[in-house]
Design a protein around this motif. Sequence first.
Motif, mmCIF file in Angstrom:
data_model
loop_
_atom_site.group_PDB
_atom_site.id
_atom_site.type_symbol
_atom_site.label_atom_id
_atom_site.label_comp_id
_atom_site.label_asym_id
_atom_site.label_seq_id
_atom_site.Cartn_x
_atom_site.Cartn_y
_atom_site.Cartn_z
ATOM 1 N N PHE A 50 0.779 -1.243 0.000
ATOM 2 C CA PHE A 50 0.000 0.000 0.000
ATOM 3 C C PHE A 50 0.808 1.291 0.000
ATOM 4 O O PHE A 50 0.248 2.342 -0.192
ATOM 5 C CB PHE A 50 -0.951 0.019 1.215
ATOM 6 N N VAL A 51 2.102 1.236 0.276
ATOM 7 C CA VAL A 51 2.868 2.487 0.334
ATOM 8 C C VAL A 51 3.714 2.609 -0.927
ATOM 9 O O VAL A 51 4.340 1.645 -1.357
ATOM 10 C CB VAL A 51 3.788 2.495 1.586
ATOM 11 N N GLU A 52 3.664 3.809 -1.525
ATOM 12 C CA GLU A 52 4.491 4.026 -2.726
ATOM 13 C C GLU A 52 5.852 4.556 -2.308
ATOM 14 O O GLU A 52 5.930 5.492 -1.524
ATOM 15 C CB GLU A 52 3.809 5.057 -3.635
ATOM 16 N N PHE A 53 6.906 3.967 -2.778
ATOM 17 C CA PHE A 53 8.233 4.560 -2.572
ATOM 18 C C PHE A 53 9.162 4.124 -3.694
ATOM 19 O O PHE A 53 8.898 3.137 -4.383
ATOM 20 C CB PHE A 53 8.809 4.198 -1.199
ATOM 21 N N ARG A 54 10.211 4.891 -3.881
ATOM 22 C CA ARG A 54 11.098 4.632 -5.011
ATOM 23 C C ARG A 54 11.850 3.305 -4.804
ATOM 24 O O ARG A 54 12.142 2.935 -3.669
ATOM 25 C CB ARG A 54 12.096 5.784 -5.137
ATOM 26 N N TRP A 55 12.178 2.601 -5.872
ATOM 27 C CA TRP A 55 12.890 1.324 -5.858
ATOM 28 C C TRP A 55 12.084 0.218 -5.171
ATOM 29 O O TRP A 55 12.630 -0.759 -4.711
ATOM 30 C CB TRP A 55 14.244 1.414 -5.139
ATOM 31 N N LYS A 56 10.753 0.408 -5.079
ATOM 32 C CA LYS A 56 9.948 -0.585 -4.365
ATOM 33 C C LYS A 56 10.134 -1.974 -4.975
ATOM 34 O O LYS A 56 10.387 -2.950 -4.277
ATOM 35 C CB LYS A 56 8.478 -0.178 -4.410
ATOM 36 N N LYS A 57 10.022 -2.038 -6.314
ATOM 37 C CA LYS A 57 10.132 -3.338 -6.993
ATOM 38 C C LYS A 57 11.487 -3.975 -6.717
ATOM 39 O O LYS A 57 11.589 -5.160 -6.426
ATOM 40 C CB LYS A 57 9.945 -3.152 -8.505
ATOM 41 N N ALA A 58 12.524 -3.143 -6.822
ATOM 42 C CA ALA A 58 13.884 -3.674 -6.653
ATOM 43 C C ALA A 58 14.077 -4.231 -5.245
ATOM 44 O O ALA A 58 14.606 -5.338 -5.064
ATOM 45 C CB ALA A 58 14.906 -2.569 -6.926
#
Lengths: 228, 461
Positions: A50-58
Amino acid sequence: MPTSLELGNFVDAWNSAPFGRFFLNSIITTGVGTALEMACAVLSAYAFAFVEFRWKKAVFVLILGSLMLPGHVTLLVNYITVANLGWLNTYAGLILPGMGSAFAMFLVYQQMRTVSQELVDAAIMDGAGHWRRMSTIVVPLCTPMIVTGTLIVLIGKWNDFVWPLIVTSTADMRTLPIGLQFLRSQEGYTNWGAIMAGAVMVAAPMLIVFFIGQRRIIGGIAAGAVKG
Amino acid sequence: MSTKLSDLRLDRRTLLAVLGAGAGAAGLAACGSPVAGGSGSSPNLRSGFSQAPTTVPSQYQGRTAVLFWAPFTGVNFEALQALFTKFNDSQSDIVAIAESQGGYTDLNKKFTAALQARQVPDIVCFPERQWLQFWQADALAPLDGYFDDQWSLDVYMQNYVQEGTAGGQTYVVPFARSTPLFYFNKTRFVEAGLPEEGPSTWEEFAEMAPELLKLDAGGQPLKPMAFGPDDTWYGQSHIWAWGGQWSSATEATADAGPAREWLSWKKNFIHTDGYGYMAQSSMTDFQTGVAAASHGSTASLRGATEAAQFDIGTAFMLGHDQAAPPVPTGGSGLSVVKAESQERQDACAELFRFLAEPENSAQWHLGTGYLPIVTAAQDTKEVKDQVAADPNFGTALEQVPNAKTADPVAWYQAATVEISAAMAQVYGDGADVDTVVSQLQAKLEDVMSQNQESIQKVLAS
């Protein structure tokens, strides 16, 4: 062929090693360890879902990747880290290295993805922050999977052998699976009656927990499977 | 909201950076440890190596504490603790603490990790030649400086002394030592009309086997002999009985002939005649009466005698063309770990000296079944009474003169694993002996070439 019931074996097993202490250590490490690991798992699963942040996928891939790392690879590195922190032969050394777990996180994450976005959006409209959305909506909806995860983690920690063997070195810090090993002579006399009685004592608490949680586990797995 | 999120991002990034740096540092530390070290002020010491955590019982506070990571459990560990209590009460300067670490492999794992973490016990105990890997890592202290008129290698059974030395120095003093024995069910032998003292060669045993097969064991014919999946130790005696050896000091000799002859004989015995089989645990099958005979350690004698509900007989390991073949030495000895304290090392030597007193060696022997490794212990009243009461204990003692150190290649675990596997292929699957032996020869040659240098160093004096 056995001919009679020999309850004396339980007494033999109990007396031949400090089983009371082993039980206490097992309950502390399993209880605290499971609570910490599940808290970590739920918090990180919520963040990934639920939280968006950079490099999440990585970051997510990195954490999942750790699932493929066999425990023996990290054993020595963990041991040296724990030794440098001065945690050898302590509860902290026994419990903390097992705190982070990709497995429990992934299990809970999969369930959290099925929580409908409308419910969460409605809560946002009402001004609920992340903490409130998690504790009042997402976690209650995911209870079956959290219970399943808790049981799997609990049983894993209760039966853990290699790490407690390596990190503890005195009898008063040992846990049950290692205590069971103490009953068995390497060479020489092995009192199988006492070992079997000890094995029953070690296995019984987990069986009881499993029977209590059984219905929820099966409900949880089925729920996850159908919704995909 | 957006400002909050960007804050969050920054936090995450910082956090990740910190985590990354931490992991990197841990990795570096892990790489660094094995290289560093070994630079103490004297060759006996190693600075930076402290004592592993332990608890000193309150009545012994203030003494020099020495810590033994013991590879013993069950009855044997209890016997060890009784000896240590006796030592602690016999003087007022040293307290010796024993902590059970499971078995030899567990101790090996733990000690390896402890060396990396530089928190080590003062005393360790490894079987046969398996301490060599730690000697090569410069982890063990030589003991020769402590020897004097009362305590030196001369007090021990001499067949077991050589195994604790390397490059002319002593790193291990014998402690829990044993030899392999041939165990048989005397009750069933008598029932079958066979001699009470059992067989002395394999040929003799093969003649007795049909009589044993006629007996009933829980609805099935009594199996004459149970073999195990991990029989390297016994195999060493067999290959010697057939006149061969696994290796000389310089080369592997598994394919020289005797191994082939011996394994073919065994294949015949097991698979053609049906006189033997491979059990998951041969000693358990023997104790429960499924098999009439099995190999075992002398250290199993006390337990087996107590557990079995029949008369146990013991004989020397069976020979081939003559009785009483050489047998490999077994069991373990005590070593002192190099650490930062000379005081603790001296205390360990005091403990070893105490354990080498005849009455203490006798107490250990009677409590466990390991050999009374101190020669004078055999003359104590307790040991003599035991032999008189149970002749099986006498068999173990009489066989000791035949004991010698295993062939050099079999000092290394890489080789014993392969030998066990080769034996199991023939014993269990009835595999083709020529193929098995030539494959084994190739593998032993590998082990030999990898360890050639260290074997030379060990044998040099």
